[in-house]
Motif scaffolding. Sequence first.
Motif, short mmCIF file in Angstrom:
data_model
loop_
_atom_site.label_atom_id
_atom_site.label_comp_id
_atom_site.label_asym_id
_atom_site.label_seq_id
_atom_site.Cartn_x
_atom_site.Cartn_y
_atom_site.Cartn_z
N GLY A 78 0.81 -1.22 0.00
CA GLY A 78 0.00 0.00 0.00
C GLY A 78 0.84 1.26 0.00
N LEU A 79 2.07 1.15 0.45
CA LEU A 79 2.97 2.30 0.44
C LEU A 79 4.06 2.09 -0.63
CD1 LEU A 79 3.53 3.29 4.18
CD2 LEU A 79 1.74 4.01 2.58
N ASP A 80 4.45 3.19 -1.28
CA ASP A 80 5.50 3.12 -2.29
C ASP A 80 6.72 3.93 -1.85
OD1 ASP A 80 4.00 1.60 -4.25
OD2 ASP A 80 2.74 3.41 -4.39
N PHE A 81 7.85 3.56 -2.45
CA PHE A 81 9.11 4.23 -2.13
C PHE A 81 9.05 5.69 -2.57
CE2 PHE A 81 13.43 5.57 -3.32
CZ PHE A 81 14.06 5.40 -2.11
N HIS A 82 9.57 6.56 -1.73
CA HIS A 82 9.62 7.98 -2.07
C HIS A 82 11.05 8.49 -2.13
CE1 HIS A 82 9.71 12.28 -1.03
NE2 HIS A 82 8.64 12.37 -1.79
N SER A 83 11.82 8.22 -1.07
CA SER A 83 13.22 8.65 -1.05
C SER A 83 13.92 7.92 0.07
CB SER A 83 13.33 10.17 -0.84
OG SER A 83 13.17 10.48 0.53
N GLN A 130 -0.79 6.39 -2.35
CA GLN A 130 -1.59 6.88 -3.47
C GLN A 130 -1.03 8.19 -4.02
OE1 GLN A 130 -5.64 6.80 -2.04
NE2 GLN A 130 -5.76 4.56 -2.18
N GLY A 131 0.29 8.20 -4.14
CA GLY A 131 0.94 9.32 -4.80
C GLY A 131 1.30 10.49 -3.92
N SER A 132 0.80 10.53 -2.70
CA SER A 132 1.18 11.69 -1.88
C SER A 132 2.14 11.27 -0.76
CB SER A 132 -0.04 12.41 -1.33
OG SER A 132 -0.82 11.54 -0.57
N HIS A 133 3.03 12.17 -0.43
CA HIS A 133 4.12 11.92 0.49
C HIS A 133 3.60 11.63 1.90
CE1 HIS A 133 8.18 13.48 2.28
NE2 HIS A 133 8.07 12.16 2.32
N CYS A 134 4.18 10.62 2.54
CA CYS A 134 3.84 10.35 3.93
C CYS A 134 5.07 9.77 4.63
CB CYS A 134 2.65 9.39 4.03
SG CYS A 134 2.98 7.75 3.38
N ALA A 135 4.91 9.47 5.93
CA ALA A 135 6.00 8.88 6.71
C ALA A 135 5.52 7.55 7.25
CB ALA A 135 6.38 9.81 7.87
N TYR A 136 6.45 6.58 7.36
CA TYR A 136 6.10 5.27 7.88
C TYR A 136 7.10 4.89 8.97
CZ TYR A 136 5.58 0.19 8.15
OH TYR A 136 5.42 -1.09 8.60
N ASN A 181 8.20 13.54 9.20
CA ASN A 181 7.71 13.82 10.56
C ASN A 181 6.33 13.23 10.79
OD1 ASN A 181 5.77 15.74 9.61
ND2 ASN A 181 7.49 17.17 9.32
N PHE A 182 5.77 13.57 11.94
CA PHE A 182 4.52 12.94 12.37
C PHE A 182 3.30 13.47 11.59
CE2 PHE A 182 7.46 12.91 15.89
CZ PHE A 182 7.31 11.67 16.47
N ALA A 183 3.50 14.57 10.84
CA ALA A 183 2.33 15.27 10.30
C ALA A 183 1.49 14.35 9.42
CB ALA A 183 2.78 16.50 9.52
N ARG A 184 2.13 13.51 8.62
CA ARG A 184 1.32 12.58 7.82
C ARG A 184 1.91 11.18 7.97
NH1 ARG A 184 -0.21 11.51 2.20
NH2 ARG A 184 -2.35 10.76 2.37
N ALA A 185 1.89 10.70 9.21
CA ALA A 185 2.45 9.39 9.48
C ALA A 185 1.42 8.30 9.21
CB ALA A 185 2.96 9.30 10.91
N VAL A 186 1.87 7.27 8.54
CA VAL A 186 1.02 6.12 8.23
C VAL A 186 1.56 4.92 8.99
CG1 VAL A 186 0.31 4.53 6.41
CG2 VAL A 186 0.33 7.01 5.99
#
Lengths: 265, 265, 265, 265
Positions: free
Chosen positions: A48-53, A93-99, A177-182
């Motif tokens: 469900g999550l994709d690589f970002h950086s 789904q294309g938008s940046h998040c943290a895991y 950071n925690f702002a959009r943590a999944v």
Amino acid sequence: MLKGYTLPLTPRGTSSLAPMPPWHYVGTCLAVEYEANAEAVASFLPPGLDFHSSRCAVYFCDWQYSSESGEEYLDPIRSQYRETLLLISATFQGSHCAYCPMIWVDQDVALMRGLTQGWPKQIGSTWITRSFDMPSKAGPMVGPGGKFGATLAAKDRRLAEATVTLRETTTQLPTPNFARAVNMRHFPELVAGRHDRPAVHELVQLKSRDVQISTIWKGEASLQYFDHPYLELFSLRPEKVGDGYRFSFALTVDDLLLLQDLRTP
Amino acid sequence: MLKGYTLPLTPRGTSSLAPMPPWHYVGTCLAVEYEANAEAVASFLPPGLDFHSSRCAVYFCDWQYSSESGEEYLDPIRSQYRETLLLISATFQGSHCAYCPMIWVDQDVALMRGLTQGWPKQIGSTWITRSFDMPSKAGPMVGPGGKFGATLAAKDRRLAEATVTLRETTTQLPTPNFARAVNMRHFPELVAGRHDRPAVHELVQLKSRDVQISTIWKGEASLQYFDHPYLELFSLRPEKVGDGYRFSFALTVDDLLLLQDLRTP
Amino acid sequence: MLKGYTLPLTPRGTSSLAPMPPWHYVGTCLAVEYEANAEAVASFLPPGLDFHSSRCAVYFCDWQYSSESGEEYLDPIRSQYRETLLLISATFQGSHCAYCPMIWVDQDVALMRGLTQGWPKQIGSTWITRSFDMPSKAGPMVGPGGKFGATLAAKDRRLAEATVTLRETTTQLPTPNFARAVNMRHFPELVAGRHDRPAVHELVQLKSRDVQISTIWKGEASLQYFDHPYLELFSLRPEKVGDGYRFSFALTVDDLLLLQDLRTP
Amino acid sequence: MLKGYTLPLTPRGTSSLAPMPPWHYVGTCLAVEYEANAEAVASFLPPGLDFHSSRCAVYFCDWQYSSESGEEYLDPIRSQYRETLLLISATFQGSHCAYCPMIWVDQDVALMRGLTQGWPKQIGSTWITRSFDMPSKAGPMVGPGGKFGATLAAKDRRLAEATVTLRETTTQLPTPNFARAVNMRHFPELVAGRHDRPAVHELVQLKSRDVQISTIWKGEASLQYFDHPYLELFSLRPEKVGDGYRFSFALTVDDLLLLQDLRTP
């Protein structure tokens, strides 16, 4: 009728390890941004999550918590805990998040609240330099040149060490950071033949409200992860260490957003 | 692909707090049978279980654990833990069983394995007199007159104290016991509006295999529960203390029997 | 009038960290003989002791203790402790003895009794595999092939790991051992200008009575010391690992023999 | 040649539990003034000190420490500790002083430095509410109405609980305080027949330099000591609770003043 939010459920409902939300938190974090091996980062992402950086950040936090009416902070062994957690970059789904692949706390109450939010918590020992706002050889001032350290250990082995030397204030929190943590909520089955089909297995996005953030201090950092026979933190060890940060924040948690059920039918 | 049995799930799967079953256990228990207030006992039973009697038993256990191939007992901080648990009498669909309202362990790995089986585990501190099989003022012999003590504390408050003086061997385990223990598996929801509708809420019957039991010693006992501001153990305090027991046993866990889904639609 | 043996001295004298001797002990040890670098061994010897050989032994011990009338073993958090100690070979006035350069315990009472005897105790975390005398994947039997592990950590860093696989019984204890152990009692001055002139600084020989020793098991061993930024255990790391041992013993301590006052006038 | 300040003495001298002074401290205290039973207070005074009044003060302190060049605060498990101590009023040769009958810390390094100064330290667990300088249900602000709690436990039993609600600032420290504290240095003999004739037994007056004190907050307080089977803190329990205080301070220790040798010839 049994009452409570988590086990144990009891007649009065006051014995639950984690009581009914909302949960209020206030704490101070020392954080270090860094880059890990990109393949390693990708290998820790759930479905469900994709690589970002390859950008990661480790947070060492000193927390105090209370439930809505419990005033646990007045019996502080119920309320205070220290935490080390790692966030890696991802997209959902294309938008940046943290895991968060790994996290350690030193109190059972924090562990249970964490599992409920999908934090993969284990018990670990975190120590963080404190400032007492007084010039002394025994501690730093919060200001230019103030040097802070933090360490993490689990089961009598040291896992990580960091230092941060403050230089200037900033308005930017570390990234990720925690702002959009999944997180991944997960609760396994033990019935024979179903060990690989968890009862709960879902991607969730953390929600918090009433967030306050102090002045954010920033400076140079060091960070080291140590080898370990089974805990895979070392796989995400820093290849390049970035900035260090120190700030306090407060927040309230009583909600969660379900992103995706990961169970296979 | 992420691997493991419980969080954290990771690329190698060696970081899971609790690894894939089977889980092998060996340990020594000090146990005390007693009668609590009948209404109190009834008030702790979950839906699906009915009152049977006021008979309870508390167990103080010294455990060592290993996974199938992990040999955790050679790195004993991963393997050893101490536990205090309470069993109360109940019936499920007319037949006698045991239910655990409260249990404390001192290691996160034991806590997580326990939650998976429905044990309502919290972190607590259990201490149990040991015998070193040598006459000494520093410890008892396992035999007539051997006196053992045990204590439980949680979050810096003492909850329980017991003593058992061995008199004779017996072939009977204390009652209620683990043989037909029923637990409540429970994992809450945090999404707003669903805090009282857990994702997992079910009655399960423990299953164990390859059970071995040592010689069982029996004798007189003392047992005391202390007042506490929020943990409800004191509600089940002894009104009449029965026999005390000491024995070792070994078992393997890799299965569970679902008795009843307690979720309301 | 204040009473007691060590601080605090109080009206009833029941608050002393270490009560008046005799002190009774019973415990189980896992031990490994090894050879360290000869120069390193010599460099750890205090004035009054001479180099004998590079032979060392490390002991990991699980203890239970009681004072003469205290029955502390019934409140076992007062009584039980785990210990790791190192003995190196030496001679005093030409006859062979053992000297302890470093030792770790996990209870304050043990630390204070130790200082009184000249043991250079610090707080550390020792874990030792237990046998529950029952065949299980969760633990070894005391017999041929039984494999035991032990670890030491201090302040969240692992210092040592050992394993011992039992092969046969023997009548010989490991060497060096407690039989002729020489310690250095030491209590510093804090008055300015006297920091290097301790109030107490003397060589003493341990005395114990009512010693009992169980069957002694012996076998092959592994032993590893880890690097450390300030604790010098690593300087005495094994160059050649010898036999491993497991045995229980009991003893009583209420005396000491003064060998030599090391204070300089 | 062996080096160091306290045991263990080693070739490099970096293993000493307490390193050579000076020792630098910075910390935050929650304190409560109270009156105990006058006879009880008198009964805790050592030879050389006379009764002054029933006035006592208990201090719950959160400390950070470093040696002269060690920067221990960057490896904070070496540096941080929490402490609860009791001061009672006394006079020495007619002038007012404070005496400490009991004190608990949670780190071995603090225990050893303490023994050197005559503090009768034992290991105990102290917890103190923190302020993170941010309005939150999870913690108080340092200001009017800010409510702080503190607890003390030793060996799994709770000994004391206090709360302080801040009302106003003051320039007066609580009384009795550290300014003229008198301790009893004590190190026993273990040689048979000399158990009651300590090697070191002397009244000393603490000396500190470079003292800094923050703004002092004051307000109303609650304080409770619990019964205990052997630790005599309860003998000094509050008959009347006075004001509560919160303040930070820093100091350096590297000297001591010998007042009187208490050994009997």
